[in-house]
Design an enzyme around this catalytic site. Structure first.
Site, PDB file in Angstrom:
ATOM      1  N   VAL A  49       5.959  28.144 -64.501  1.00  0.00           N
ATOM      2  CA  VAL A  49       5.195  29.386 -64.563  1.00  0.00           C
ATOM      3  C   VAL A  49       5.568  30.196 -65.807  1.00  0.00           C
ATOM      4  O   VAL A  49       4.733  30.899 -66.364  1.00  0.00           O
ATOM      5  CB  VAL A  49       5.436  30.231 -63.291  1.00  0.00           C
ATOM      6  CG1 VAL A  49       4.765  31.601 -63.409  1.00  0.00           C
ATOM      7  CG2 VAL A  49       4.922  29.500 -62.061  1.00  0.00           C
ATOM      8  N   GLU A  50       6.803  30.091 -66.244  1.00  0.00           N
ATOM      9  CA  GLU A  50       7.258  30.923 -67.362  1.00  0.00           C
ATOM     10  C   GLU A  50       6.932  30.278 -68.717  1.00  0.00           C
ATOM     11  O   GLU A  50       5.851  30.467 -69.247  1.00  0.00           O
ATOM     12  CB  GLU A  50       8.743  31.224 -67.206  1.00  0.00           C
ATOM     13  CG  GLU A  50       9.003  32.057 -65.939  1.00  0.00           C
ATOM     14  CD  GLU A  50      10.456  32.423 -65.739  1.00  0.00           C
ATOM     15  OE1 GLU A  50      10.976  33.218 -66.535  1.00  0.00           O
ATOM     16  OE2 GLU A  50      11.079  31.906 -64.783  1.00  0.00           O
TER      17      GLU A  50
END
Length: 256
Positions: A49-50
């Site tokens: 996600v990052e």
């Protein structure tokens, strides 16, 4: 923002803590799953996600293709036969973060300057101690050294805006006794780092002070106690050294 957008614009599950003074914490992340800033530094890079890098090798190969990094890593790690490594990447980021310290007027007061705090700030410090805030917010960053249950006297989600019930450290350990336990955040620069809580659901620090006293200490603070504690928290504001705000390569025209 309550939580931060990543590589594809998708937001993470938890509020992103400041890196300022993070190196002084006993562990990293809200659930304490990283032991220090070096270990923490390597995790977001690979998080889907990052930063969504597919592997450590992918990151290392990318760095190895950049001549500037070849030179810089060789200078930083002269004893390593392969200076560009994922471990050294983490060490380099950690070395930078360890300099992001923010001395404040409170430190001057602790060092013996009785005039460093105003009378109201001193009253706030007295209340901060007497009502029990220092049970958790202790140490040189007033927090960051313990993992404690959020909601000692009532379930935390009854008092904050919470679309989902985050079980805290339990997600890491799968131990029932870790349910709803989170790392105690540092209070340094807390007046500058809204929004608050693990989910970033509250923008008002005054409301946070009131709520935390209620569900952690079972205390209803008076209006004057709240005002004084808020004043004291302002005395914890500090800044990093100017040189760490500057692009180190700006004068040479290389990198950024």
């Amino acid at each position: 923002l309550p939580t931060s957008p990543g590589d594809k614009g998708e937001n993470g599950d938890r509020n992103s803590p400041t890196v300022l003074n993070a190196a002084l914490h006993a562990s990293q992340f809200w659930d304490g799953r990283a032991k220090d800033v070096e270990e923490q530094a390597g995790m977001p890079i690979l998080n889907p996600v990052e930063m969504a890098m597919p592997s450590e090798a992918f990151v290392v190969n990318r760095l190895q293709d950049i001549p500037e990094y070849q030179e810089l890593f060789a200078d930083a790690f002269p004893d390593d036969s392969s200076p560009i490594s994922y471990d050294n990447l983490k060490k380099a980021i950690g070395a930078f973060e360890r300099e992001l310290l923010t001395p404040s007027r409170f430190d001057d007061y602790l060092a013996g300057n009785k005039n460093a705090l105003t009378l109201q700030e001193k009253k706030g410090l007295s209340s901060f101690i007497s009502v029990g805030c220092t049970t958790c917010h202790a140490g040189n960053v007033l927090g960051g050294i313990q993992i404690q249950k959020f909601g000692v006297h009532d379930d935390y989600w009854n008092h904050i805006e919470s679309a989902e019930i985050d079980e805290g450290r339990y997600a890491v350990t799968q131990k029932d006794y870790d349910k709803y336990f989170f790392k105690v955040p540092s209070l340094r620069n807390v007046t500058l780092t809204a929004p608050y809580y693990h989910n970033g659901s509250e923008k008002s620090l005054e409301k946070v002070v009131t709520t935390m006293a209620k569900i952690q200490l079972e205390i209803d603070l008076t209006s004057s106690e709240i005002e004084n504690i808020m004043a004291f928290l302002q005395a914890l504001e500090g800044d990093i050294p100017e040189k760490y705000k500057q692009d180190p390569f700006a004068s040479t025209g290389s990198g950024s």
